[in-house]
Write an enzyme that holds these catalytic residues in place. Structure first.
Site, PDB file in Angstrom:
ATOM      1  N   CYS A  59       0.830  -1.213   0.000  1.00 35.93           N
ATOM      2  CA  CYS A  59       0.000   0.000   0.000  1.00 35.93           C
ATOM      3  C   CYS A  59       0.860   1.257   0.000  1.00 35.93           C
ATOM      4  O   CYS A  59       0.376   2.330   0.354  1.00 35.93           O
ATOM      5  CB  CYS A  59      -0.872  -0.018   1.252  1.00 35.93           C
ATOM      6  SG  CYS A  59       0.139   0.036   2.739  1.00 35.93           S
ATOM      7  N   ILE A 275      -1.190   2.447  17.534  1.00 27.86           N
ATOM      8  CA  ILE A 275      -2.646   2.608  17.710  1.00 27.86           C
ATOM      9  C   ILE A 275      -3.390   1.898  16.571  1.00 27.86           C
ATOM     10  O   ILE A 275      -4.357   1.170  16.806  1.00 27.86           O
ATOM     11  CB  ILE A 275      -2.996   4.117  17.675  1.00 27.86           C
ATOM     12  CG1 ILE A 275      -2.396   4.812  18.874  1.00 27.86           C
ATOM     13  CG2 ILE A 275      -4.499   4.336  17.613  1.00 27.86           C
ATOM     14  CD1 ILE A 275      -3.065   4.484  20.151  1.00 27.86           C
ATOM     15  N   LEU A 359       9.432   9.089  17.741  1.00 31.55           N
ATOM     16  CA  LEU A 359      10.340   8.736  18.839  1.00 31.55           C
ATOM     17  C   LEU A 359       9.521   8.572  20.123  1.00 31.55           C
ATOM     18  O   LEU A 359       9.646   7.578  20.841  1.00 31.55           O
ATOM     19  CB  LEU A 359      11.375   9.854  18.989  1.00 31.55           C
ATOM     20  CG  LEU A 359      12.344   9.747  20.149  1.00 31.55           C
ATOM     21  CD1 LEU A 359      13.191   8.491  20.032  1.00 31.55           C
ATOM     22  CD2 LEU A 359      13.249  10.986  20.209  1.00 31.55           C
ATOM     23  N   PHE A 806       0.216 -20.040  -5.853  1.00 38.29           N
ATOM     24  CA  PHE A 806       1.147 -21.048  -5.324  1.00 38.29           C
ATOM     25  C   PHE A 806       0.452 -22.313  -4.823  1.00 38.29           C
ATOM     26  O   PHE A 806       0.937 -22.958  -3.892  1.00 38.29           O
ATOM     27  CB  PHE A 806       2.033 -20.439  -4.219  1.00 38.29           C
ATOM     28  CG  PHE A 806       2.579 -19.088  -4.570  1.00 38.29           C
ATOM     29  CD1 PHE A 806       3.468 -18.952  -5.635  1.00 38.29           C
ATOM     30  CD2 PHE A 806       2.194 -17.954  -3.889  1.00 38.29           C
ATOM     31  CE1 PHE A 806       3.952 -17.701  -5.998  1.00 38.29           C
ATOM     32  CE2 PHE A 806       2.662 -16.702  -4.239  1.00 38.29           C
ATOM     33  CZ  PHE A 806       3.552 -16.575  -5.293  1.00 38.29           C
ATOM     34  N   GLU A1269       7.366 -25.321 -10.366  1.00 41.17           N
ATOM     35  CA  GLU A1269       7.558 -25.836  -9.007  1.00 41.17           C
ATOM     36  C   GLU A1269       8.971 -26.309  -8.653  1.00 41.17           C
ATOM     37  O   GLU A1269       9.389 -26.171  -7.506  1.00 41.17           O
ATOM     38  CB  GLU A1269       6.595 -27.012  -8.770  1.00 41.17           C
ATOM     39  CG  GLU A1269       5.142 -26.608  -8.778  1.00 41.17           C
ATOM     40  CD  GLU A1269       4.234 -27.816  -8.893  1.00 41.17           C
ATOM     41  OE1 GLU A1269       4.275 -28.497  -9.936  1.00 41.17           O
ATOM     42  OE2 GLU A1269       3.504 -28.103  -7.941  1.00 41.17           O
TER      43      GLU A1269
HETATM   44  C1  LIG Z   1       5.257  -3.104  10.866  1.00 40.73           C
HETATM   45  C2  LIG Z   1       5.903  -2.505  12.084  1.00 40.73           C
HETATM   46  C3  LIG Z   1       7.217  -2.829  12.368  1.00 40.73           C
HETATM   47  C4  LIG Z   1       7.831  -2.301  13.497  1.00 40.73           C
HETATM   48  N1  LIG Z   1       9.115  -2.653  13.783  1.00 40.73           N
HETATM   49  C5  LIG Z   1       9.704  -2.188  14.908  1.00 40.73           C
HETATM   50  C6  LIG Z   1      11.010  -2.566  15.257  1.00 40.73           C
HETATM   51  O1  LIG Z   1      11.660  -3.329  14.557  1.00 40.73           O
HETATM   52  N2  LIG Z   1      11.543  -2.086  16.414  1.00 40.73           N
HETATM   53  C7  LIG Z   1      10.852  -1.229  17.215  1.00 40.73           C
HETATM   54  O2  LIG Z   1      11.384  -0.807  18.222  1.00 40.73           O
HETATM   55  N3  LIG Z   1       9.621  -0.849  16.898  1.00 40.73           N
HETATM   56  C8  LIG Z   1       9.025  -1.307  15.770  1.00 40.73           C
HETATM   57  N4  LIG Z   1       7.758  -0.940  15.461  1.00 40.73           N
HETATM   58  C9  LIG Z   1       7.037  -0.102  16.418  1.00 40.73           C
HETATM   59  C10 LIG Z   1       7.097   1.347  16.056  1.00 40.73           C
HETATM   60  O3  LIG Z   1       8.391   1.827  16.146  1.00 40.73           O
HETATM   61  C11 LIG Z   1       6.208   2.053  17.023  1.00 40.73           C
HETATM   62  O4  LIG Z   1       4.889   1.596  16.808  1.00 40.73           O
HETATM   63  C12 LIG Z   1       6.236   3.527  16.844  1.00 40.73           C
HETATM   64  O5  LIG Z   1       7.469   4.059  17.159  1.00 40.73           O
HETATM   65  C13 LIG Z   1       5.175   4.192  17.650  1.00 40.73           C
HETATM   66  O6  LIG Z   1       5.121   5.534  17.273  1.00 40.73           O
HETATM   67  P1  LIG Z   1       3.839   6.155  16.594  1.00 40.73           P
HETATM   68  O7  LIG Z   1       4.110   7.579  16.395  1.00 40.73           O
HETATM   69  O8  LIG Z   1       3.452   5.417  15.385  1.00 40.73           O
HETATM   70  O9  LIG Z   1       2.793   5.890  17.732  1.00 40.73           O
HETATM   71  P2  LIG Z   1       1.233   5.905  17.708  1.00 40.73           P
HETATM   72  O10 LIG Z   1       0.686   4.605  17.248  1.00 40.73           O
HETATM   73  O11 LIG Z   1       0.752   7.115  17.004  1.00 40.73           O
HETATM   74  O12 LIG Z   1       0.992   6.035  19.269  1.00 40.73           O
HETATM   75  C14 LIG Z   1       1.407   4.988  20.107  1.00 40.73           C
HETATM   76  C15 LIG Z   1       1.169   5.276  21.571  1.00 40.73           C
HETATM   77  O13 LIG Z   1       2.086   6.249  22.019  1.00 40.73           O
HETATM   78  C16 LIG Z   1       1.409   7.313  22.667  1.00 40.73           C
HETATM   79  N5  LIG Z   1       2.136   8.524  22.340  1.00 40.73           N
HETATM   80  C17 LIG Z   1       2.638   8.862  21.134  1.00 40.73           C
HETATM   81  N6  LIG Z   1       3.310  10.001  21.238  1.00 40.73           N
HETATM   82  C18 LIG Z   1       3.214  10.394  22.521  1.00 40.73           C
HETATM   83  C19 LIG Z   1       3.712  11.499  23.234  1.00 40.73           C
HETATM   84  N7  LIG Z   1       4.434  12.434  22.641  1.00 40.73           N
HETATM   85  N8  LIG Z   1       3.425  11.591  24.548  1.00 40.73           N
HETATM   86  C20 LIG Z   1       2.693  10.642  25.166  1.00 40.73           C
HETATM   87  N9  LIG Z   1       2.212   9.580  24.531  1.00 40.73           N
HETATM   88  C21 LIG Z   1       2.465   9.460  23.239  1.00 40.73           C
HETATM   89  C22 LIG Z   1       0.013   7.293  22.127  1.00 40.73           C
HETATM   90  O14 LIG Z   1      -0.913   7.813  23.048  1.00 40.73           O
HETATM   91  C23 LIG Z   1      -0.201   5.822  21.883  1.00 40.73           C
HETATM   92  O15 LIG Z   1      -0.676   5.209  23.039  1.00 40.73           O
HETATM   93  C24 LIG Z   1       7.111  -1.432  14.343  1.00 40.73           C
HETATM   94  C25 LIG Z   1       5.788  -1.117  14.045  1.00 40.73           C
HETATM   95  C26 LIG Z   1       5.182  -1.646  12.940  1.00 40.73           C
HETATM   96  C27 LIG Z   1       3.767  -1.297  12.636  1.00 40.73           C
HETATM   97  S1  FES Z   2      -1.192  -3.360   3.246  1.00 33.04           S
HETATM   98 FE1  FES Z   2       0.615  -4.280   3.965  1.00 33.04          FE
HETATM   99  S2  FES Z   2       1.750  -2.584   4.582  1.00 33.04           S
HETATM  100 FE2  FES Z   2      -0.138  -1.742   4.083  1.00 33.04          FE
END
Ligand SMILES: Cc1cc2nc3c(=O)[nH]c(=O)nc-3n(C[C@H](O)[C@H](O)[C@H](O)COP(=O)(O)OP(=O)(O)OC[C@H]3O[C@@H](n4cnc5c(N)ncnc54)[C@H](O)[C@@H]3O)c2cc1C
Ligand code: FES
Ligand code: FES
Length: 1337
Positions: A59, A275, A359, A806, A1269
């Site tokens: 996507c 989330i 972060l 497959f 295959e």
């Molecule tokens: C496919 C995939 C692979 C990943 N691989 C890794 C990996 O290899 N290693 C790893 O460490 N992580 C990994 N992650 C996790 C990813 O790093 C975290 O989900 C991400 O950093 C969370 O940040 P966000 O901004 O997306 O959070 P959001 O989903 O937007 O929020 C997450 C939570 O944090 C809270 N929050 C966010 N910002 C704040 C703030 N400033 N103050 C207070 N609360 C806050 C929110 O309320 C919520 O509860 C992966 C995630 C996915 C989906």
């Molecule tokens: S559909 Fe797989 S990463 Fe979005």
């Protein structure tokens, strides 16, 4: 919740741009993702759904934003499936449709990926294009490292990535030579065969001279309106309200704090990468979501003399760039922590994830295996948090992380920024992680370490060690630190520290996530690696003088161009004749532009409904109640379909066993289909399905493992045996006898397009059009007709293309199509069913896991004289095709070896797991792994290289199989010799041995493995094929045939056949779809014989037509094709013909144990070399050379694509992909986050494929051979190379002889097999003394 929101506030208008066009949304629903908005609302279906959780990259789109502070525009790739629509205000989105199109202008990225043959089924291609496009927007001349980083989060299940990388490589400035011979002109000259005339250039798969140049000035500009919007003063709070959820985006910190004070439970949504998956996969509902992305304080970066404060809202990519930017501005000693963070960030998630994940989000999400938290904590970082009540600063230490997903922050507190200190002289940092896949994968164990020495001393002043993945939170190894502090950093201190660490970080044997021994050993080996790194630093600083045992280096990762060798077409072949040429997939450009239409891309018709399934949550139980009343009351829900609604057959019969479509009284696995909810939208159907209540009464003793099935005699009959010679007698006369066992895990198909179908009632006479993503349209037609109790002539099944199959889109698809058909019949409305990735993985089964046992008798000279095999396939709860799969074990288990006394027994075990089904290779990849493992054991016992044992026992001269089929193994031998030569096997083997002598913790392993693979259906009637060819008055040709296009390029090859036979350019030939009303009763596209059978049928039809035109041609030999066709029309000649191919009459008589189940054999040999990190079990394939005999290829680019793709799928099967089930039979691994298929990081660094020259085959079209295959098994060369490397490691610990390594040889298994001093420190767990987290099926 809404009561706490300003009551007067109405929803705002969301404004953003897509592909240069303004989009305004009055009622933006916070639960809507960009992906569903694009696909469902705007009908921009080029962006694909592959997983919905950020794990596959299908996507990918580009997001562009103006950074107000710097007034710069940033472009970054994102996963549209995780991006909330509401987060897009003020942004500009570019999708694959906005990049280029076949109607206007192709973008060079689209063109190059397509022309380099980087697209097979095409489902991943738009995502690949967008990742690469975004990279080029930022760096028009990227490096290879940039490219591999950019593509790390994009999965492809078809190609094996090599051609995608090669297409993208053409944008690099670096030299494009393969360097196979050390550079210097080698591509052109180095590998020249001395027998070939020097002037003759080798044919190439594509010619990069043809490519459009990249012209960055032609890209869409950032919309000026958005610049004005961003710069407008007086930003206001934005609110969006949806059906269940509201979204508020405050514009100041003050407002954010007030909002949070009033709604402490409302999450802050930044990257939505935590989330979003929670809402989607766990059904978490947040009535209010707060987006802080417009609060500038969260994005500020401030440098102080002690370090840098980084805004918590900064994305991980921004953090990485910031740290990289600071490196040259600081003294090296100040940057230790920065470097450690950069190291972790390089492999954390994918680029798409890092581009959005914040972060602060990573810290606050408090994942137990966060990669950043251990490093930040070890590095003495601090955080600044605020709430309406004030601001406080907190150290990021062990007290910060309270429990799973929880920190000490109060719900109303917001993390504003993070302080990352500069390091000091004498302070060193370590950051290590080990994950199931090297990239784009959460860690198994991850760590951050810091040690501080005063100047000139090796005595530790301060030390701090944190781990992730060792419990519910990030943990500090406090006692270990205490054992190190104030002591000299040397072997003695560290060896005591290991013991303390072992006692300190204990995991319960049933710990969630399993891999307990491995995780514990990783804690030790990471500390050991840190030990070595610190010693190295101390030595560089002249604090110590002793020799450092080994400098740890990361595994090599640069992917070099490979060689793909095939033969020229004969010199006298007409230029117009495309047969034998590497023609691009006929839909590749449509794939790359997103124009190619897959099942779920079909527009919705008026009143269309969506179907969602309700499945069993028990492995073995009586259904005591099913209550759909609540579901029926939910908005949008129209009906609930149960078995009682089925007007015709309620069950389908397979291998003699009845399979209920929807369970009525009893369930026999978790995931079994019970009923279906149909509703006016996907989300309503899913909510409806979740509201159906099912009551169960558990039945005793579910059977899960092969052993349990054997004990309870739970099989699908018949079980099969076969024997040649007299095995029992032969065991009496051999020099040595050995017994062994091997377990092979199953494999999820992971076609990128999940099961998809749309059944549309025509409106009269119970007629239906079924659009199904299937390999077997005839079966869909029959099955729907039988289920609805109508004749087959009322159902037409249409298949345009399939996004990968497959083997997984035959039997299971039929059951789904029947249920969808019942829903369409009952409601008299079009019904669509598209499985979510998790549902697909849960419901539709996989490749059979197999337990193989063997007893082998051999002579001291290496001859294997007798072998007896027992195979137990875990078939799951329904028979499906399992009996046929286990038959295939025994038809292939001689592989390439003439073992005179050979006996096999095969059984399909009936268990309470989801039913398994066909998968590319149909049992052969499992069967042969056991055989080759036996050969390896013999070699280990005789202390001889395995390839010698293979050679000694290989078929030679006129040969006969165990089922008495005569064949010539000449081309098998030729492949073997050619592969040894091309791979430079002897010299590289010696070099690997030398490497192993010089390295203790890195070992290289090599393996060379052959295959003999039987082609065609052993049920002879399935080998028939038909085609229908129409010639229209303008001379254009429409070809229909019974095969389906699923990426293998069948339509392209059929186009080539028609072009040759009709003597017209391929551009005149079109193939629209496969349908049951053009070609009836077609066989499935399977068994590697699609081209063989359909090619003959197309040839037949075309020859009939060409013959028919002959009198006209003879009358007017100089006339054009069009003139002949028009004359034929006016002379009232039919310009339409059917073609038919009877196919070989193959059979297998299991009573007599003989037959002719195959038309011929495809042979191949693969040589692999890997480098294994014995401390972590990570490996990299350094080089793969494959030689395959496929006769004369109809299309070398397609065939090489099949070989590479199958090899990578095999590499996944044998080294990476692990299906895990809970002790109660629930599949844990239900998405790309838990189940790892190979990604770009797994591509062999050199990947060479050679098609054996001068081979022919009288049994298939134009002397070609089937290749879909066979090459899966060649991936086992990587498995045995890992085993070889592990053997080298074991010998350092004094262990020799055969040892057990089950498949897949995951990092866990490979590491434990190495038997390092660290793994040996872990007390072995007693099986049976605890309940393991996962079943050992
Ligand atoms: C496919 C995939 C692979 C990943 N691989 C890794 C990996 O290899 N290693 C790893 O460490 N992580 C990994 N992650 C996790 C990813 O790093 C975290 O989900 C991400 O950093 C969370 O940040 P966000 O901004 O997306 O959070 P959001 O989903 O937007 O929020 C997450 C939570 O944090 C809270 N929050 C966010 N910002 C704040 C703030 N400033 N103050 C207070 N609360 C806050 C929110 O309320 C919520 O509860 C992966 C995630 C996915 C989906
Ligand atoms: S559909 Fe797989 S990463 Fe979005
Ligand atoms: S071409 Fe990549 S998934 Fe099919």
């Amino acid at each position: 919740m809404s009561s706490k929101m300003p009551a007067e506030k109405q929803g705002d208008i969301l404004c953003f741009f897509i592909n240069g066009k303004k989009v305004t949304e009055n009622n933006a629903d916070p639960e809507t993702t960009l992906l569903s908005f694009l696909r469902e609302k705007l009908r921009l279906t080029g962006t694909k759904y592959g997983c919905g959780g950020g794990g596959c990259g299908a996507c990918t789109v580009m997001l562009s934003r103006l950074q107000p502070a710097t007034r710069t525009i940033t472009h970054y790739s994102v996963n549209a499936c995780l991006l909330p629509l509401c987060q897009l205000h003020g942004a500009s989105v570019t999708t694959v449709e906005g990049v280029g199109s076949t109607k206007t202008r192709l973008h060079p990225v689209q063109e190059r990926i397509a022309k380099a043959h980087g697209s097979q089924c095409g489902f991943c291609t738009p995502g690949m294009v967008m990742s690469m496009y975004t990279l080029l927007r930022n760096r028009p001349q990227p490096t290879m490292e940039d490219i591999t980083q950019a593509l790390a989060g994009n999965l492809c299940r078809c190609t094996g990535y090599r051609p995608i990388i090669d297409g993208c490589r053409t944008f690099c400035q670096e030299a494009n030579c393969c360097q196979a011979n050390g550079g210097e002109d080698c591509c052109q000259k180095g590998e020249q065969n001395p027998d070939e005339p020097a002037h003759e250039e080798k044919p190439r798969l594509f010619d990069k001279e043809e490519f459009l140049p990249l012209d960055p000035t032609q890209e869409l500009i950032f919309p000026p309106e958005l610049i004005l919007m961003a710069e407008a003063a007086n930003p206001k709070t934005l609110t969006f309200r949806g059906e269940r959820v509201s979204w508020v985006s405050p514009s100041s910190l003050e407002e954010l704090l007030q909002l949070k004070a009033r709604n402490p439970e409302a999450p802050l949504v930044v990257g939505n990468s935590n989330i979003g998956p929670g809402m989607k996969f766990k059904g978490v509902l947040h009535p209010l979501m707060i987006s802080p992305t417009r609060v500038t304080e969260l994005f500020e970066v401030t440098r102080t003399p002690q370090g840098v404060w980084v805004g918590a809202g900064c994305s991980l990519t921004e953090v990485w760039s910031l740290l990289e930017k600071l490196l040259p501005q600081l003294a090296e000693e100040q940057t230790g922590l920065f470097r450690a963070l950069i190291r972790q960030l390089g492999t954390l998630g994918s680029l798409q994830i890092r581009n959005v994940a914040s972060l602060g989000g990573n810290i606050v999400s408090a994942y137990p295996n966060s990669d950043l938290n251990p490093v930040l904590a070890a590095g003495n970082c601090r955080v600044s948090v605020v709430s309406a009540g004030g601001r406080r600063e907190l150290p990021l230490n062990q007290d910060f992380f309270v429990s799973f997903g929880k920190t000490i922050l109060k719900p109303e507190e917001i993390l504003v920024s993070v302080f990352i200190p500069f390091s000091r002289k004498g302070e060193f940092f370590g950051a290590f992680r080990q994950a199931p896949r090297k990239e784009s994968s959460f860690s198994t164990v991850t760590t951050g370490m810091r040690v501080f020495f005063s100047e000139g001393s090796r005595v530790v002043q301060d030390v701090s060690i944190y781990y992730g993945g060792m419990g519910p939170t990030t943990v500090c190894a406090t006692k270990t630190c205490a054992a190190i502090v104030s002591r000299p950093w040397d072997d003695e201190t560290l060896s005591q520290a290991y013991n303390v660490l072992l006692d300190e970080l204990v995991l319960p044997l049933s710990a969630p996530g399993g891999k307990v021994e491995f995780r514990r050993s990783l804690t030790l080996s990471f500390l050991f690696q840190f030990h070595l790194e610190v010693l190295q630093k101390l030595k560089e600083m002249h604090v110590i003088t002793e020799e450092i045992p080994e400098k740890m280096q990361p595994l090599p990762r640069e992917i070099h161009p490979g060689l793909q060798e095939f033969q020229h077409v004969p010199k006298d072949q007409s230029d117009q004749d495309p047969v034998g040429r590497p023609i691009m997939h006929r839909s590749a450009l449509s794939h790359a532009t997103g124009e190619a239409v897959y099942c779920d891309d079909l527009p919705a018709t008026e009143g269309e409904l969506f179907l969602a399934l309700v499945t069993s949550s028990r492995a073995h139980a009586k259904i005591t109640g099913l209550d759909a009343s609540e579901a029926l009351r939910l908005p949008g829900v129209v009906d609930v379909i149960t078995a009682k609604d089925i007007p015709g057959q309620k069950a389908r019969k397979l291998c003699g066993y009845e399979e209920e479509l929807l369970a009525e009284t009893e369930v026999s696995c978790i995931g079994q289909m019970l009923c279906a909810v149909v509703a006016d939208s996907r989300s309503h159907a899913k909510r409806g399905a979740a509201a159906v209540k099912v009551a169960y009464e558990d039945l005793p003793d579910p059977v899960f493992t092969a052993e349990e099935a054997v004990e309870k005699s739970s099989f699908f009959e018949p079980r099969r045996t076969i024997e040649r010679g007299n095995v029992t007698e032969a065991f009496e006369s051999v020099d040595q006898v050995h017994e062994g066992e091997l377990r092979i895990g199953g494999q999820e198909h992971f076609y990128m397009e999940t099961q998809s179908m749309l059944v549309v009632p025509v409106g009269e006479e119970t007629e239906f059009n079924a659009y199904v993503s299937t390999q077997f349209p005839t079966l869909m037609q029959e099955a729907i007709a039988e289920t609805l109790s109508i004749p087959s002539n009322r159902v037409t099944c249409h298949v345009r293309r399939i996004g990968g199959a497959f083997g997984g889109k035959v039997v299971k698809t039929a059951a789904l199509a029947c249920i969808t058909g019942v829903a369409a019949w009952k409601t008299n409305r079009a019904v669509r069913c598209v499985l979510e990735r998790g549902e697909d993985m849960l419901i539709t089964g996989a490749r059979h896991p197999v337990l193989g046992k063997y007893k082998v008798g051999f002579m001291n000279d290496g001859r294997i004289v007798a072998a007896d095999f027992h195979y137990y396939a875990n078939a799951g709860n329904m028979a499906d095709e399992s009996v046929l799969v286990v038959e295939k074990f025994l038809l292939h288990f001689d592989n390439a070896y003439n073992i005179p006394n050979l006996r096999g027994h095969a059984a399909a075990c009936r268990t309470n797991l989801p039913s398994n089904t066909a998968f590319r290779g149909f049992g052969v990849p499992q069967s042969l792994l056991v055989v080759e493992n036996m050969v390896e054991d013999v070699a280990a016992l005789l202390r001889r290289p395995a390839h010698q044992i293979r050679e000694i026992n290989m078929y030679k001269g006129p040969s006969v199989t165990q089922y008495k089929l005569e064949f010539s193994p000449e081309n098998l031998q030729r492949c073997w010799e050619e592969c040894k030569l091309k791979a430079d096997h002897g010299a590289r083997r010696r070099a690997a041995d030398q490497f192993n002598r010089e390295n203790r913790w890195r070992k290289r392993g090599m393996s060379i493995v052959p295959i003999k693979y039987g082609i065609a259906f052993s049920d002879g009637f399935l080998n028939q094929a038909a085609a229908l060819v129409h010639i229209y008055k303008d001379g254009s040709v429409l070809v229909s045939h019974g095969g389906t296009e699923m990426g293998q390029g069948l339509h392209t090859k059929m186009q080539q056949v028609a072009s040759r036979e009709l003597h017209v350019p391929a551009s005149k030939v079109y193939i629209s779809e496969t349908s049951t009303n053009t070609v009836p009763n077609a066989s499935p596209s399977a068994a590697s014989c699609g081209t063989d059978a359909n090619g003959m049928a197309v040839q037949n039809a075309c020859q009939i037509l060409y013959q028919r035109l002959e009198p006209i041609r003879l009358r007017n030999p100089k006339g054009s094709w069009e003139s002949w066709v028009q004359t034929a029309f006016y002379e009232k000649m039919s310009l339409s013909a059917t073609g038919f191919y009877k196919g070989p009459d193959l059979y297998m008589d299991w009573d007599k144990k003989e037959g002719r189940p195959y038309a011929y054999f495809t042979f191949g040999v693969c040589c692999c070399e890997v480098e294994l990190d014995c401390l972590t079990g990570d490996y990299r394939t350094l080089r793969t050379d494959i030689v395959v005999d496929i006769g004369r290829s109809v299309n070398p680019s397609m065939d090489i694509g099949q070989i590479e793709g199958a090899f990578m799928q095999g590499l996944g099967l044998y080294t990476l992909e692990e299906l895990k089930f809970s002790p109660s039979g629930l599949l844990y691994t239900r998405g790309p986050s838990q189940y790892k298929i190979p990604a770009v990081c797994d591509v062999p660094l050199r990947f060479n494929v050679y098609l054996l020259p001068d081979s022919s085959n009288p049994h298939a079209i134009y002397s070609s051979k089937g290749i879909g295959e066979p090459a899966v098994f060649l991936g086992s060369a990587a498995f045995f190379a890992i085993k070889d490397a592990a053997a080298a490691a074991r010998s350092e610990s004094g262990l020799v002889g055969p040892f057990s390594l089950n498949s897949p040889a995951t990092a866990e298994r490979a590491c434990l097999a190495c038997a390092s001093p660290f793994t040996q420190k872990i007390p072995a767990s007693k099986p049976g003394s605890f309940k393991p987290w996962a079943l050992n099926i």
